[in-house]
Design a protein around this motif. Structure first.
Motif, PDB file in Angstrom:
ATOM      1  N   TYR A 241       0.869  -1.171   0.000  1.00 34.73           N
ATOM      2  CA  TYR A 241       0.000   0.000   0.000  1.00 34.73           C
ATOM      3  C   TYR A 241       0.911   1.229   0.000  1.00 34.73           C
ATOM      4  N   PRO A 242       1.163   1.790  -1.189  1.00 31.32           N
ATOM      5  CA  PRO A 242       2.068   2.933  -1.278  1.00 31.32           C
ATOM      6  C   PRO A 242       1.338   4.253  -1.121  1.00 31.32           C
ATOM      7  N   GLY A 243       2.076   5.239  -0.678  1.00 33.78           N
ATOM      8  CA  GLY A 243       1.519   6.577  -0.591  1.00 33.78           C
ATOM      9  C   GLY A 243       2.525   7.519   0.025  1.00 33.78           C
ATOM     10  N   SER A 244       2.201   8.801  -0.015  1.00 37.07           N
ATOM     11  CA  SER A 244       3.090   9.756   0.641  1.00 37.07           C
ATOM     12  C   SER A 244       2.778   9.828   2.140  1.00 37.07           C
ATOM     13  N   PHE A 245       1.529   9.634   2.521  1.00 36.28           N
ATOM     14  CA  PHE A 245       1.130   9.584   3.935  1.00 36.28           C
ATOM     15  C   PHE A 245       1.714  10.766   4.706  1.00 36.28           C
TER      16      PHE A 245
ATOM     17  N   VAL B  70       4.099   1.461   2.345  1.00 32.29           N
ATOM     18  CA  VAL B  70       5.353   2.046   1.889  1.00 32.29           C
ATOM     19  C   VAL B  70       5.202   3.555   1.697  1.00 32.29           C
ATOM     20  N   VAL B  71       5.986   4.287   2.444  1.00 33.60           N
ATOM     21  CA  VAL B  71       6.066   5.732   2.291  1.00 33.60           C
ATOM     22  C   VAL B  71       6.922   6.003   1.060  1.00 33.60           C
ATOM     23  N   MET B  72       6.298   6.590   0.056  1.00 35.26           N
ATOM     24  CA  MET B  72       6.974   6.874  -1.203  1.00 35.26           C
ATOM     25  C   MET B  72       7.266   8.372  -1.303  1.00 35.26           C
ATOM     26  N   LYS B  73       8.354   8.686  -1.981  1.00 39.36           N
ATOM     27  CA  LYS B  73       8.651  10.082  -2.266  1.00 39.36           C
ATOM     28  C   LYS B  73       7.815  10.494  -3.464  1.00 39.36           C
ATOM     29  N   ASN B  74       7.113  11.602  -3.338  1.00 37.77           N
ATOM     30  CA  ASN B  74       6.327  12.135  -4.442  1.00 37.77           C
ATOM     31  C   ASN B  74       6.957  13.461  -4.856  1.00 37.77           C
ATOM     32  N   SER B  75       7.638  13.467  -5.990  1.00 39.20           N
ATOM     33  CA  SER B  75       8.354  14.660  -6.444  1.00 39.20           C
ATOM     34  C   SER B  75       7.414  15.831  -6.752  1.00 39.20           C
ATOM     35  N   ALA B  76       6.117  15.546  -6.910  1.00 38.04           N
ATOM     36  CA  ALA B  76       5.149  16.604  -7.208  1.00 38.04           C
ATOM     37  C   ALA B  76       4.640  17.294  -5.940  1.00 38.04           C
ATOM     38  N   LYS B  77       5.011  16.770  -4.774  1.00 36.20           N
ATOM     39  CA  LYS B  77       4.514  17.326  -3.514  1.00 36.20           C
ATOM     40  C   LYS B  77       5.671  17.789  -2.639  1.00 36.20           C
TER      41      LYS B  77
ATOM     42  N   SER C 250       6.829  17.885   1.082  1.00 39.24           N
ATOM     43  CA  SER C 250       6.494  17.136   2.291  1.00 39.24           C
ATOM     44  C   SER C 250       6.665  17.978   3.549  1.00 39.24           C
ATOM     45  N   LEU C 251       5.766  17.790   4.484  1.00 40.58           N
ATOM     46  CA  LEU C 251       5.866  18.410   5.800  1.00 40.58           C
ATOM     47  C   LEU C 251       6.749  17.551   6.705  1.00 40.58           C
ATOM     48  N   PHE C 252       6.567  16.231   6.621  1.00 44.98           N
ATOM     49  CA  PHE C 252       7.301  15.297   7.461  1.00 44.98           C
ATOM     50  C   PHE C 252       8.329  14.540   6.623  1.00 44.98           C
ATOM     51  N   SER C 253       9.451  14.203   7.246  1.00 43.93           N
ATOM     52  CA  SER C 253      10.467  13.396   6.566  1.00 43.93           C
ATOM     53  C   SER C 253       9.937  11.975   6.397  1.00 43.93           C
ATOM     54  N   PRO C 254      10.512  11.207   5.485  1.00 46.66           N
ATOM     55  CA  PRO C 254      10.086   9.805   5.360  1.00 46.66           C
ATOM     56  C   PRO C 254      10.193   9.031   6.681  1.00 46.66           C
ATOM     57  N   ASP C 255      11.265   9.250   7.428  1.00 43.78           N
ATOM     58  CA  ASP C 255      11.425   8.559   8.715  1.00 43.78           C
ATOM     59  C   ASP C 255      10.324   8.947   9.700  1.00 43.78           C
ATOM     60  N   GLU C 256       9.951  10.223   9.725  1.00 42.06           N
ATOM     61  CA  GLU C 256       8.872  10.671  10.605  1.00 42.06           C
ATOM     62  C   GLU C 256       7.549  10.022  10.206  1.00 42.06           C
ATOM     63  N   ARG C 257       7.296   9.936   8.907  1.00 40.19           N
ATOM     64  CA  ARG C 257       6.056   9.335   8.426  1.00 40.19           C
ATOM     65  C   ARG C 257       6.019   7.843   8.744  1.00 40.19           C
TER      66      ARG C 257
ATOM     67  N   VAL D 240       5.909  -1.477   7.832  1.00 39.70           N
ATOM     68  CA  VAL D 240       6.013  -0.139   7.250  1.00 39.70           C
ATOM     69  C   VAL D 240       7.435   0.036   6.731  1.00 39.70           C
ATOM     70  N   ASP D 241       7.544   0.600   5.544  1.00 42.30           N
ATOM     71  CA  ASP D 241       8.829   0.784   4.894  1.00 42.30           C
ATOM     72  C   ASP D 241       8.794   2.128   4.172  1.00 42.30           C
ATOM     73  N   SER D 242       9.935   2.557   3.654  1.00 44.36           N
ATOM     74  CA  SER D 242       9.971   3.753   2.804  1.00 44.36           C
ATOM     75  C   SER D 242      10.810   3.423   1.583  1.00 44.36           C
ATOM     76  N   TYR D 243      10.543   4.158   0.500  1.00 50.25           N
ATOM     77  CA  TYR D 243      11.259   3.896  -0.741  1.00 50.25           C
ATOM     78  C   TYR D 243      11.293   5.162  -1.576  1.00 50.25           C
ATOM     79  N   ASP D 244      12.456   5.431  -2.147  1.00 50.75           N
ATOM     80  CA  ASP D 244      12.625   6.574  -3.040  1.00 50.75           C
ATOM     81  C   ASP D 244      12.943   6.023  -4.418  1.00 50.75           C
ATOM     82  N   GLY D 245      11.937   5.862  -5.222  1.00 50.79           N
ATOM     83  CA  GLY D 245      12.086   5.307  -6.558  1.00 50.79           C
ATOM     84  C   GLY D 245      10.739   4.923  -7.105  1.00 50.79           C
ATOM     85  N   LEU D 246      10.752   4.184  -8.179  1.00 53.00           N
ATOM     86  CA  LEU D 246       9.507   3.732  -8.792  1.00 53.00           C
ATOM     87  C   LEU D 246       8.893   2.603  -7.971  1.00 53.00           C
TER      88      LEU D 246
END
Length: 165
Positions: free
Chosen positions: A6-10, A34-41, A43-50, A66-72
């Motif tokens: 379940y991906p999202g910027s969250f 999965v906390v994803m990086k969204n280049s169009a947004k 962010s208020l919170f860092s990926p680690d905070e999310r 819960v995981d994070s990912y910077d990529g496709l």
């Protein structure tokens, strides 16, 4: 074992997101949020905070990680050998956008990744992370939109000491 991602910027996670996560937790053996990086947004919170906020919200669900990912997303799915993507839908406008992404992901994965859509509970159909940030930024009441731990993090970020009323 049925595993979904379940991906999202969250940014931040809302009660609408949590509704999808809780409902999906009974449908899948394992759900990876999965906390994803969204280049169009912005962010208020860092990926680690999310990631931490989400972990605090889903700690009672033992089949959620819960995981994070910077990529496709499709690269994450390939790396983790996941074939199911979960997405939530609030309105028909979400469907048009999500359908295009689902079709793109399916094509990029050479037909190895499918997307499953869950409609949001009607009580959360208006809710978005963007609106939560906007309201919280003006010290508005978002207590019915996020969990208490997220509310506290929003107050810290915006420097509000009030109860958000």
């Amino acid at each position: 074992m049925k595993v979904a991602v379940y991906p999202g910027s969250f940014d931040p996670i809302t009660l609408g997101h949590l509704d999808i996560i809780r409902r999906a937790s009974v449908m899948f053996d394992k759900l990876i949020v999965v906390v994803m990086k969204n280049s169009a947004k912005t962010s208020l919170f860092s990926p680690d905070e999310r990631v931490k906020m989400i972990e605090d919200c889903v700690g009672d669900l033992d089949n959620i990680t819960v995981d994070s990912y910077d990529g496709l997303l499709i690269d994450y799915c390939k790396k983790e050998q996941i074939h199911i993507v979960l997405r939530g839908l609030r309105a028909i406008t979400d469907f048009e956008y999500e359908l295009q992404i689902a079709q793109t992901n399916r094509e990029l994965s050479h037909n190895n990744v499918d997307t499953v859509f869950l409609t949001t509970n009607l009580i959360y159909s208006y809710l978005s992370s963007s609106s939560v940030k906007e309201i919280a930024g003006y010290d508005g009441d978002v207590s019915g939109m996020v969990t208490e731990n997220v509310l506290e993090r929003l107050r810290e970020k915006y420097g509000h000491n009030s109860k958000g009323n």
